[in-house]
Design an enzyme around this catalytic site. Structure first.
Site, PDB file in Angstrom:
ATOM      1  N   GLU A 165      -6.989   3.088  -5.227  1.00  0.00           N
ATOM      2  CA  GLU A 165      -7.733   2.788  -6.563  1.00  0.00           C
ATOM      3  C   GLU A 165      -6.255   2.560  -7.950  1.00  0.00           C
ATOM      4  O   GLU A 165      -6.523   2.895  -8.230  1.00  0.00           O
ATOM      5  CB  GLU A 165      -7.974   4.509  -6.784  1.00  0.00           C
ATOM      6  CG  GLU A 165      -7.048   4.993  -6.537  1.00  0.00           C
ATOM      7  CD  GLU A 165      -6.884   5.603  -5.884  1.00  0.00           C
ATOM      8  OE1 GLU A 165      -6.046   7.415  -5.367  1.00  0.00           O
ATOM      9  OE2 GLU A 165      -7.259   5.246  -4.599  1.00  0.00           O
TER      10      GLU A 165
ATOM     11  N   GLN B  82       0.971  -0.670  -0.174  1.00  0.00           N
ATOM     12  CA  GLN B  82      -0.468  -0.342  -0.052  1.00  0.00           C
ATOM     13  C   GLN B  82       0.721   0.899   0.299  1.00  0.00           C
ATOM     14  O   GLN B  82       1.617   1.869   0.959  1.00  0.00           O
ATOM     15  CB  GLN B  82      -0.886  -0.104   1.317  1.00  0.00           C
ATOM     16  CG  GLN B  82      -2.003   1.520   1.744  1.00  0.00           C
ATOM     17  CD  GLN B  82      -2.308   1.569   0.215  1.00  0.00           C
ATOM     18  OE1 GLN B  82      -3.117   0.701  -0.041  1.00  0.00           O
ATOM     19  NE2 GLN B  82      -2.729   2.792  -0.009  1.00  0.00           N
TER      20      GLN B  82
ATOM     21  N   MET C 176      -8.954   1.277   9.285  1.00  0.00           N
ATOM     22  CA  MET C 176      -8.476   1.985   9.996  1.00  0.00           C
ATOM     23  C   MET C 176      -9.806   2.841  11.088  1.00  0.00           C
ATOM     24  O   MET C 176      -9.822   3.508  11.345  1.00  0.00           O
ATOM     25  CB  MET C 176      -7.485   3.439   9.280  1.00  0.00           C
ATOM     26  CG  MET C 176      -5.712   2.432   9.581  1.00  0.00           C
ATOM     27  SD  MET C 176      -4.995   3.501   9.327  1.00  0.00           S
ATOM     28  CE  MET C 176      -5.115   4.308   8.150  1.00  0.00           C
ATOM     29  N   LYS C 177     -11.315   3.183   9.279  1.00  0.00           N
ATOM     30  CA  LYS C 177     -12.238   3.840   9.544  1.00  0.00           C
ATOM     31  C   LYS C 177     -13.277   3.144  10.580  1.00  0.00           C
ATOM     32  O   LYS C 177     -13.836   3.540  11.095  1.00  0.00           O
ATOM     33  CB  LYS C 177     -13.100   3.934   8.648  1.00  0.00           C
ATOM     34  CG  LYS C 177     -14.779   3.708   8.646  1.00  0.00           C
ATOM     35  CD  LYS C 177     -15.112   3.925   7.005  1.00  0.00           C
ATOM     36  CE  LYS C 177     -16.253   4.443   7.654  1.00  0.00           C
ATOM     37  NZ  LYS C 177     -17.290   4.879   5.770  1.00  0.00           N
TER      38      LYS C 177
ATOM     39  N   GLY D  99     -10.663   1.262   2.979  1.00  0.00           N
ATOM     40  CA  GLY D  99     -12.170   0.938   1.926  1.00  0.00           C
ATOM     41  C   GLY D  99     -11.366   0.205   1.238  1.00  0.00           C
ATOM     42  O   GLY D  99     -12.070  -0.945   0.676  1.00  0.00           O
ATOM     43  N   GLY D 100     -10.563   1.089   0.341  1.00  0.00           N
ATOM     44  CA  GLY D 100     -10.565   0.345  -0.336  1.00  0.00           C
ATOM     45  C   GLY D 100      -9.230   1.740  -1.439  1.00  0.00           C
ATOM     46  O   GLY D 100      -8.891   2.556  -1.065  1.00  0.00           O
TER      47      GLY D 100
ATOM     48  N   GLN E 103       0.436   4.951  -1.314  1.00  0.00           N
ATOM     49  CA  GLN E 103       0.105   5.113  -0.954  1.00  0.00           C
ATOM     50  C   GLN E 103      -0.354   5.830   0.098  1.00  0.00           C
ATOM     51  O   GLN E 103      -0.698   5.151   1.308  1.00  0.00           O
ATOM     52  CB  GLN E 103      -1.395   5.899  -1.601  1.00  0.00           C
ATOM     53  CG  GLN E 103      -1.959   7.327  -1.348  1.00  0.00           C
ATOM     54  CD  GLN E 103      -3.325   7.597  -1.720  1.00  0.00           C
ATOM     55  OE1 GLN E 103      -4.335   6.777  -2.266  1.00  0.00           O
ATOM     56  NE2 GLN E 103      -4.097   8.743  -2.825  1.00  0.00           N
TER      57      GLN E 103
ATOM     58  N   HIS F 206     -12.485   6.720  -9.505  1.00  0.00           N
ATOM     59  CA  HIS F 206     -10.307   7.276  -9.109  1.00  0.00           C
ATOM     60  C   HIS F 206      -9.859   7.475 -10.916  1.00  0.00           C
ATOM     61  O   HIS F 206      -8.916   7.657 -11.315  1.00  0.00           O
ATOM     62  CB  HIS F 206      -9.655   6.765  -8.270  1.00  0.00           C
ATOM     63  CG  HIS F 206      -9.793   7.300  -7.166  1.00  0.00           C
ATOM     64  ND1 HIS F 206      -9.241   9.136  -6.847  1.00  0.00           N
ATOM     65  CD2 HIS F 206     -10.296   7.216  -5.606  1.00  0.00           C
ATOM     66  CE1 HIS F 206      -9.592   9.560  -5.729  1.00  0.00           C
ATOM     67  NE2 HIS F 206      -9.902   8.423  -4.842  1.00  0.00           N
TER      68      HIS F 206
ATOM     69  N   HIS G  68     -16.444   4.816  -5.731  1.00  0.00           N
ATOM     70  CA  HIS G  68     -15.598   5.773  -5.620  1.00  0.00           C
ATOM     71  C   HIS G  68     -14.668   5.454  -6.441  1.00  0.00           C
ATOM     72  O   HIS G  68     -14.000   6.295  -6.717  1.00  0.00           O
ATOM     73  CB  HIS G  68     -15.456   5.517  -3.998  1.00  0.00           C
ATOM     74  CG  HIS G  68     -13.665   6.985  -3.290  1.00  0.00           C
ATOM     75  ND1 HIS G  68     -14.682   8.432  -3.447  1.00  0.00           N
ATOM     76  CD2 HIS G  68     -12.914   6.497  -2.939  1.00  0.00           C
ATOM     77  CE1 HIS G  68     -13.565   8.972  -2.907  1.00  0.00           C
ATOM     78  NE2 HIS G  68     -12.154   7.929  -3.259  1.00  0.00           N
ATOM     79  N   GLU G  69     -13.543   4.096  -6.474  1.00  0.00           N
ATOM     80  CA  GLU G  69     -12.355   3.750  -6.756  1.00  0.00           C
ATOM     81  C   GLU G  69     -12.453   3.432  -8.595  1.00  0.00           C
ATOM     82  O   GLU G  69     -11.657   3.673  -8.508  1.00  0.00           O
ATOM     83  CB  GLU G  69     -12.403   2.435  -6.475  1.00  0.00           C
ATOM     84  CG  GLU G  69     -11.806   2.222  -4.688  1.00  0.00           C
ATOM     85  CD  GLU G  69     -11.752   3.371  -4.081  1.00  0.00           C
ATOM     86  OE1 GLU G  69     -10.434   4.016  -4.688  1.00  0.00           O
ATOM     87  OE2 GLU G  69     -11.653   3.648  -2.070  1.00  0.00           O
TER      88      GLU G  69
ATOM     89  N   TYR H 244     -12.075  14.675   1.176  1.00  0.00           N
ATOM     90  CA  TYR H 244     -12.909  14.082   0.516  1.00  0.00           C
ATOM     91  C   TYR H 244     -14.836  14.911   0.497  1.00  0.00           C
ATOM     92  O   TYR H 244     -15.025  15.402  -0.038  1.00  0.00           O
ATOM     93  CB  TYR H 244     -13.425  13.134   1.472  1.00  0.00           C
ATOM     94  CG  TYR H 244     -12.173  11.815   1.005  1.00  0.00           C
ATOM     95  CD1 TYR H 244     -12.207  10.376   0.581  1.00  0.00           C
ATOM     96  CD2 TYR H 244     -11.117  12.137   1.906  1.00  0.00           C
ATOM     97  CE1 TYR H 244     -11.323   9.438  -0.155  1.00  0.00           C
ATOM     98  CE2 TYR H 244     -10.567  11.445   2.059  1.00  0.00           C
ATOM     99  CZ  TYR H 244     -10.624   9.983   1.073  1.00  0.00           C
ATOM    100  OH  TYR H 244      -9.178   8.901   0.965  1.00  0.00           O
TER     101      TYR H 244
ATOM    102  N   ASP I 258       0.104  10.350   6.868  1.00  0.00           N
ATOM    103  CA  ASP I 258      -0.324   9.181   7.457  1.00  0.00           C
ATOM    104  C   ASP I 258      -1.173   9.579   8.544  1.00  0.00           C
ATOM    105  O   ASP I 258      -2.289   9.870   9.001  1.00  0.00           O
ATOM    106  CB  ASP I 258      -0.093   7.783   8.329  1.00  0.00           C
ATOM    107  CG  ASP I 258       0.667   6.745   6.956  1.00  0.00           C
ATOM    108  OD1 ASP I 258       0.357   7.115   5.997  1.00  0.00           O
ATOM    109  OD2 ASP I 258       1.900   6.211   6.689  1.00  0.00           O
TER     110      ASP I 258
ATOM    111  N   PRO J 250      -5.756  -1.198   5.621  1.00  0.00           N
ATOM    112  CA  PRO J 250      -6.194  -0.878   6.219  1.00  0.00           C
ATOM    113  C   PRO J 250      -7.372   0.389   5.651  1.00  0.00           C
ATOM    114  O   PRO J 250      -8.197   0.815   6.669  1.00  0.00           O
ATOM    115  CB  PRO J 250      -4.961   0.519   7.304  1.00  0.00           C
ATOM    116  CG  PRO J 250      -3.495   0.247   5.922  1.00  0.00           C
ATOM    117  CD  PRO J 250      -4.347  -1.490   5.286  1.00  0.00           C
TER     118      PRO J 250
ATOM    119  N   GLU K  17      -9.585  13.344  -4.163  1.00  0.00           N
ATOM    120  CA  GLU K  17     -11.152  12.922  -3.402  1.00  0.00           C
ATOM    121  C   GLU K  17     -12.278  14.166  -3.458  1.00  0.00           C
ATOM    122  O   GLU K  17     -13.067  13.159  -3.486  1.00  0.00           O
ATOM    123  CB  GLU K  17     -10.460  12.762  -1.788  1.00  0.00           C
ATOM    124  CG  GLU K  17      -9.086  11.644  -1.645  1.00  0.00           C
ATOM    125  CD  GLU K  17      -9.299  10.394  -2.202  1.00  0.00           C
ATOM    126  OE1 GLU K  17     -10.515   9.525  -2.789  1.00  0.00           O
ATOM    127  OE2 GLU K  17      -8.581  10.169  -2.100  1.00  0.00           O
TER     128      GLU K  17
END
Length: 615
Positions: free
Chosen positions: A271, A134, A564-565, A268-269, A136, A299, A295-296, A383, A375, A266, A318
């Site tokens: 892209e 990951q 993480m959400k 939801g998605g 980003q 992107h 959403h993805e 968003y 982070d 960590p 976003e």
């Protein structure tokens, strides 16, 4: 011309730009490292060019060459979160317009922040290990030495050697596989990404993966235990892609696959081009959470095709993606559904502003990111504040059809490039040249450079929210003696989205009395819901009301998945329940080794746990 500096990168992009990467990975599950070589094709922008700087983080660099000749290199001082600059001195001078191939041989660290290595026990199948990356926002440098800034876009090829019982996939088009000529127990997978893209979108996954076709240009990938469930959940993918193309223009990436990751992922998605990552918390069995995929998919245009030049302009990625995602929802559902989702987004923005503080400059739409760990700065602000600005402009400029015309034109103009807020704004004024007087009345400084909530709150259509608002008010106002007036019929007519909204509204109120949440469980049976968005809000509500029975359920949800959400607020909620503060810390420390490095780092800060304490 905007200044060619990215505060989150050591590499200056005013002197040279990377055009292509050729990556060779040997995935070593025993030592948890990638043994690697990358050849960067670099175009020189200035005369008398003799040196360049790449971003790295915890990499063991053993050799650097330039056009095949040995090149001197030094690793600079290590920065707490940005990593280490790799300074390379070329054995020759180059002039503007020339190209050089810089090849770096290196190994990643076992604790590379871009990578999570899972033991077989941490996977669904329990037999084979698993690796996923990951990158980003700024973690690619822990996996590939590069100009790790979204200002830079390049194509890439890769070949990946893995144990032959495993499968590798990347954010690229699959280009065949063969036995590894060096080792008969291994296989080599080939990938190519012909569309230029920023480094943060490079992605690799290795595991016991299977796939199912879910559309003419889409497959879903996961471990075999989840693959059929995932194929069902994401069966509307092609309809969404076509809807998005109708709004934003042709999809240029060829393949659109979805990969369902293990629970520790960590986000939801993510892209990644050709290979969207999705959290397994989406597999609720009711296809209700497809807005993550919308959403993805969005992107693919806003973010991947038109990219923020530096992370200060993250809202360009976003805000536009949320706008496009909700336009897809409008096409596939209704305008009232879009309005309803926009209201929910406003509440998420309010929660982020409350968490960070209304005067915190990180709640600016365009924040200053000098010496900021991205982070830690991550929130719903880019968003939802971004969406609120675009929705406000939509209302001023003449409605969704008119404003979507601008968004489509903006995508066409800036495709394949990276841009700043100023460039976006300049084009907005150019496109709507007949309405400049209205645009001049917008308080741009308040929207862009002022912390807290936006200066204007849009008036959203509340049709779909009214039932949620009314039920929330009943629970807040009802006295203990009148709790018998509630029945399961209250929620029978609510959709999944509305039930989520009802719980979100209650979370914004003072905690309900314990008697109320106990009665809510009696009549609505919320403990029985598997939908992650519902369960997450319900357990937070219970812990806020100090219902002790909910504490083990909240900690279980915080640790059996790692989005993480969900994980951070659940841990924080238990931590704030004084009686269970130590229990929250104990459970975190017991699970920390199995968590994603970014998640573990942020939860340890939330719970004020010393990061160096042994696990």
């Amino acid at each position: 011309m905007t200044s060619a500096i990215d505060p989150c990168s050591f590499s200056s992009f005013s002197k040279c730009v990377t055009k292509h990467l050729n990556i060779i990975f040997h995935v070593d599950f025993d030592s948890h490292v990638l043994k690697a070589k990358v050849a960067l094709t670099v175009e020189v922008l200035v005369d008398h060019f003799t040196s360049l700087t790449l971003d790295t983080k915890d990499l063991k660099v053993s050799k650097v060459t330039a056009n095949g000749q040995a090149a001197k290199f030094t690793l600079g001082p290590k920065h707490s979160f940005m990593g280490t600059p790799l300074e390379i001195t070329l054995p020759f001078d180059l002039s503007r317009g020339q190209h050089v191939i810089v090849e770096v041989t290196y190994e990643t660290a076992p604790n590379a922040s871009a990578l999570q290595w899972l033991t077989p026990e941490q996977t669904a199948g329990k037999k084979h290990p698993y690796l996923f990356s990951q990158c980003q926002a700024t973690h690619c440098r822990s996996m590939v030495p590069c100009q790790d800034t979204p200002a830079m876009k390049h194509t890439y090829y890769a070949q990946v050697s893995v144990p032959k019982e495993l499968v590798a996939v990347m954010s690229a088009v699959r280009d065949g596989e063969e036995p590894d000529p060096q080792d008969s127990s291994r296989a080599i997978y080939h990938f190519r990404q012909p569309v230029p893209m920023p480094s943060y979108l490079i992605a690799i996954v290795v595991g016991a993966l299977e796939s199912r076709e879910i559309g003419p240009r889409s497959r879903v990938w996961s471990e075999k235990e989840l693959v059929d469930k995932a194929a069902y959940e994401f069966s509307e993918t092609e309809t969404m892609l076509k809807t998005a193309e109708g709004l934003a223009g042709p999809y240029v990436w060829g393949q659109y696959d979805i990969l369902v990751l293990p629970p520790s992922f960590p986000y939801g998605g993510m892209e990644n081009p050709c290979l969207t990552y999705a959290t397994p918390t989406l597999l609720a069995g009711d296809r209700s959470l497809s807005n993550v995929i919308a959403h993805e998919i969005s992107h693919s245009w806003t973010g991947n095709l038109v990219t923020n030049k530096t992370w200060e302009h993250f809202w360009l990625n976003e805000g536009h993606t949320v706008y496009l995602e909700r336009m897809i929802g409008r096409s596939m559902e209704s305008e009232q559904f879009r309005q309803f989702k926009a209201m929910g987004g406003w509440k998420e923005l309010q929660e982020s502003v409350n968490t960070f503080g209304a005067n915190n400059p990180l709640t600016n739409l365009v924040p200053n990111l000098n010496e900021v760990d991205l982070d830690e700065a991550f929130s719903s602000v880019p968003y939802e504040k971004g969406f609120a600005l675009l929705y406000h402009l939509e209302e001023l400029m003449g409605g969704p059809e008119v404003f979507m015309g601008f968004v489509k034109s903006y995508i066409q103009l800036f495709s394949y490039s990276s841009i700043t807020t100023e460039e976006w704004k300049h084009y907005l004024f150019t496109y709507f040249k007949n309405k400049v007087d209205i645009l001049n009345k917008v308080d741009w400084n308040a929207w862009m450079h002022t912390p807290g909530m936006p200066p204007v709150k849009p008036q959203y259509d509340t049709t779909m929210a009214d039932a949620c608002i009314a039920l929330c008010k009943r629970w807040v106002k009802t006295k203990e003696g009148d709790l018998g007036n509630f029945s399961e019929g209250d929620v029978k007519t609510l959709s999944t989205h509305q039930l989520i909204e009802f719980l979100s509204l209650l979370l914004q109120q003072e905690p309900l009395p314990l008697s109320h949440v106990k009665r809510m469980q009696e009549v609505y049976q919320l403990n029985a819901f598997n939908n992650a968005e519902i369960r997450f809000r319900w357990l937070r509500l219970c812990v806020k009301s100090k219902w002790e029975d909910a504490v083990p359920m909240a900690l279980k949800m915080a640790t059996e998945q790692g989005r993480m959400k969900f994980t951070r607020p659940l841990f924080k909620e238990v931590y704030n329940f004084d009686k269970y503060r130590e229990e929250a810390v104990r459970v975190f420390i017991a699970h920390r080794a199995a968590m994603h490095p970014v998640t573990a780092n942020l939860v340890s800060k939330d719970l004020k746990v010393d990061n160096d304490k042994s696990t």
